[in-house]
Every structure is written in C-alpha cells, then in structure tokens.
Motif scaffolding. Structure first.
Motif, PDB file in Angstrom:
ATOM      1  N   ASN A  74     -21.479 -32.006  10.437  1.00 55.37           N
ATOM      2  CA  ASN A  74     -20.141 -32.053   9.835  1.00 55.37           C
ATOM      3  C   ASN A  74     -20.172 -31.238   8.560  1.00 55.37           C
ATOM      4  OD1 ASN A  74     -19.286 -33.843  11.813  1.00 55.37           O
ATOM      5  ND2 ASN A  74     -19.563 -35.651  10.541  1.00 55.37           N
TER       6      ASN A  74
ATOM      7  N   SER B 273     -19.395 -39.003  16.702  1.00 59.18           N
ATOM      8  CA  SER B 273     -19.327 -38.169  15.496  1.00 59.18           C
ATOM      9  C   SER B 273     -18.203 -37.142  15.582  1.00 59.18           C
ATOM     10  CB  SER B 273     -20.664 -37.444  15.283  1.00 59.18           C
ATOM     11  OG  SER B 273     -20.850 -36.415  16.252  1.00 59.18           O
TER      12      SER B 273
ATOM     13  N   ARG C  56     -16.086 -30.816  12.615  1.00 62.62           N
ATOM     14  CA  ARG C  56     -17.096 -31.649  13.255  1.00 62.62           C
ATOM     15  C   ARG C  56     -17.723 -30.833  14.377  1.00 62.62           C
ATOM     16  NH1 ARG C  56     -12.501 -33.783  11.712  1.00 62.62           N
ATOM     17  NH2 ARG C  56     -12.316 -35.902  10.882  1.00 62.62           N
TER      18      ARG C  56
ATOM     19  N   THR D 169     -14.778 -38.263   7.708  1.00 67.21           N
ATOM     20  CA  THR D 169     -16.156 -37.767   7.776  1.00 67.21           C
ATOM     21  C   THR D 169     -16.645 -37.378   6.383  1.00 67.21           C
ATOM     22  OG1 THR D 169     -15.553 -35.432   8.058  1.00 67.21           O
ATOM     23  CG2 THR D 169     -15.686 -36.787  10.054  1.00 67.21           C
TER      24      THR D 169
ATOM     25  N   GLN E 261     -14.610 -39.070  14.844  1.00 69.67           N
ATOM     26  CA  GLN E 261     -14.412 -39.885  13.647  1.00 69.67           C
ATOM     27  C   GLN E 261     -13.193 -39.410  12.866  1.00 69.67           C
ATOM     28  OE1 GLN E 261     -18.153 -39.557  11.571  1.00 69.67           O
ATOM     29  NE2 GLN E 261     -18.759 -41.613  12.166  1.00 69.67           N
TER      30      GLN E 261
END
Length: 319
Positions: A81, A61, A100, A67, A64
């Motif tokens: 996020n 996560s 994030r 997002t 990424q």
C-alpha cells in the motif's frame, strides 16, 4: 467480456518488450510476462472477485476502506500500500491518495479509491505500447513518480516557509493567514510519509526473485528520497513553529508596548483627573470663583504638575 465480474478500469497483458494487449478472457493471468488489473474500490463486484481469485489475506488488503502505507511478503508475492500527493481538482494535496497493490511474478493488481495520477501515467504508457516490462519495473516506475511528486510538493512548502521567514525581518508584518493551514498540511503529510518511508525501505531490502538486484538498487534510491522528504518535513515543521512563535512574540511585544504607553499616560493624568474632579465640585467655598485669573492659574498649575509627573517617572526610569 467482464459481464458478471468486477469491471476493471483497465487490464493489460504486458510482454517482455513493453508491448501490451487487452485480454479477451477473464483469467487471472495471461500469456505475457504479467497481467495488470486496475480497479476502482467503489466497484461493488470487486470484493467477491478478489475473494474468489486470491487468498483471503491479499484479498482483504485490496478492499480495505482505510489503509496506511505497508509492504509485506505473501508467499512469493508482495502486499503493498502506497500513498501519493492528491492532484485531483478541488482537493487538498495533503489528503494523500492511496493505491493498494498485490504483486506476483505474473500478476499485478492495483486498486484505487481516488484517481492516482502516477497510475494513470503508467496506463497511458501501456496504451502507447511502452509499459514497464516486468512487475519490478512497474514498481520502480510507480514509486519513482509518487516520490517525485512528494518531493515537488515538499519543495513548494519549503519556499513558502522561506517567504514567511523573510517576512519576519519586519516585526510589524502581520501573521500570514496561510501559516496555520500549512502547519497542518505538514503534519498530515508526515503522518503518511513516515510509514511510507518504512514500507519502501522494506521493499528495497526484500531478497526475492520478484525484485532483481538492479531493481533493488533503484528502489533503494527511492527509499532514500522518501527518507529525505520525511526529514525535510520534520525541519519544515520546526521552522513553521519557530515562525509562529516569533509572530506571537512580536504581537506580545506590541501589546506590552501599547499597555506601557497607556499606563504612563494614566500615571501622568491621574492627579490631573483628581484636580479637575475636585474643582468641578459645584458647591460654595471653591477658591478663585470670583478671581478673573483663577482658571488660567489652574491650567498652568495642572500643566506644571503634568511636567513634574513626567520628570518623576523619568527619574525612577519608568519611561
């Protein structure tokens, strides 16, 4: 200190009184209440670093490329996020910047792709020995700043919409050239803020030790503010559509009025055109060729015919 590993933008050990110190080791956590790591997504060493230190789900996560706002529990921590107004110079505000996060009781990792001014404000507080003393208070500070800037930007769009609506009092006012772009801006903002509202609502509802009751109350208020911002964007979208439709209707009315005037003129001058065409025929036998008053009589007859056509159109209520 960080040779061979990801180079953070900043890293602090944060203590219960808000004081901070920059760590001299590369351990994931430190002696403070929590250790805050802040990275740039462009760092090529970030991916191997997070995959070495974190479970694959929170690690994935954090790295990424694309997002959307989210909030999920992972064991005792949070994957989060969020999006904020883009305040970077030369960039559109509605191209929202993302942050994030992975948050645990003694660890907080943030990753940015573009500069996030709300994060930078917290960083300056940490440098001034006034950092949020717990991960929950860090989230409160970050969410509060992000939400405040969203509200300020939505308020600016609302003022522009009011200006456009006031302009409609004069039906001859041309359509503002900024109107289509502001409509697109509202659509782009809502695209991110609606899922962010859901993420903040989930965050405020989590009953976990990481977020104590007093922080839940504050986060619930921020979630409510995000909901209000989304509702205001919905209202703005409808108002801007109404402004666009009214401008389109005014333009259609003006075009219809102009077409109407041209049609009336054509109806009046059609028989006159026939007469001028007929008397313009250059052949023998035309009446009045040798009569000195023939042209005057023709002009008076045409004027009378024009007046007669006007009265007929008035009688049948075409004008």
């Amino acid at each position: 200190m960080f040779q061979g590993v990801a180079m953070p933008i900043c890293v602090f050990d944060i203590f219960a009184d808000g004081t901070t110190q920059v760590p001299t080791d590369t351990h994931l956590t430190g002696p403070g209440i929590y250790r805050w790591w802040h990275f740039d997504l462009a760092d090529p060493m970030l991916e191997p670093w997070v995959r070495e230190h974190l479970h694959e789900i929170p690690a994935g996560s954090l790295i990424q490329k694309q997002t959307r706002p989210r909030c999920d529990r992972f064991e005792g921590g949070l994957i989060l996020n969020l999006r904020g107004i883009n305040m970077n110079e030369g960039q559109d505000a509605d191209e929202m910047v993302s942050v994030r996060m992975y948050v645990d009781s003694d660890l907080l990792i943030t990753v940015r792709r573009k500069k996030v001014f709300a994060i930078d404000a917290i960083r300056r507080e940490a440098e001034a020995q006034k950092a949020p003393p717990s991960p929950a208070e860090f989230l409160e500070a970050l969410v509060g700043r992000l939400t405040l800037r969203v509200q300020e930007h939505v308020a600016t769009l609302d003022e522009q919409a009011e200006f456009f609506e006031d302009d409609l009092e004069d039906k001859n006012t041309p359509m503002p050239h900024e109107l289509p772009e502001i409509r697109r801006s509202v659509i782009r903002l809502r695209r991110y803020l609606d899922p962010q509202r859901e993420a903040l609502a989930k965050l405020a509802a989590f009953d976990i030790p990481l977020i104590p009751d007093e922080s839940q109350l504050e986060l619930r208020e921020q979630a409510n503010s995000a909901l209000i911002a989304v509702e205001e964007l919905d209202e703005l979208r409808d108002r801007l559509v109404s402004v666009q439709e009214e401008h389109d209707a005014n333009i259609a009315q003006r075009q219809a009025r102009h077409g109407y005037v041209l049609s009336v003129a054509a109806a009046i001058f059609l028989p006159l055109g026939f007469l001028t065409g007929l008397f313009g025929v250059n052949v023998g036998g035309m009446p009045g060729v040798d009569h000195p008053w023939a042209f005057t009589i023709l002009c008076l007859g045409m004027a009378g015919l024009a007046l007669l056509m006007f009265l007929v159109l008035k009688l049948v209520r075409w004008i």
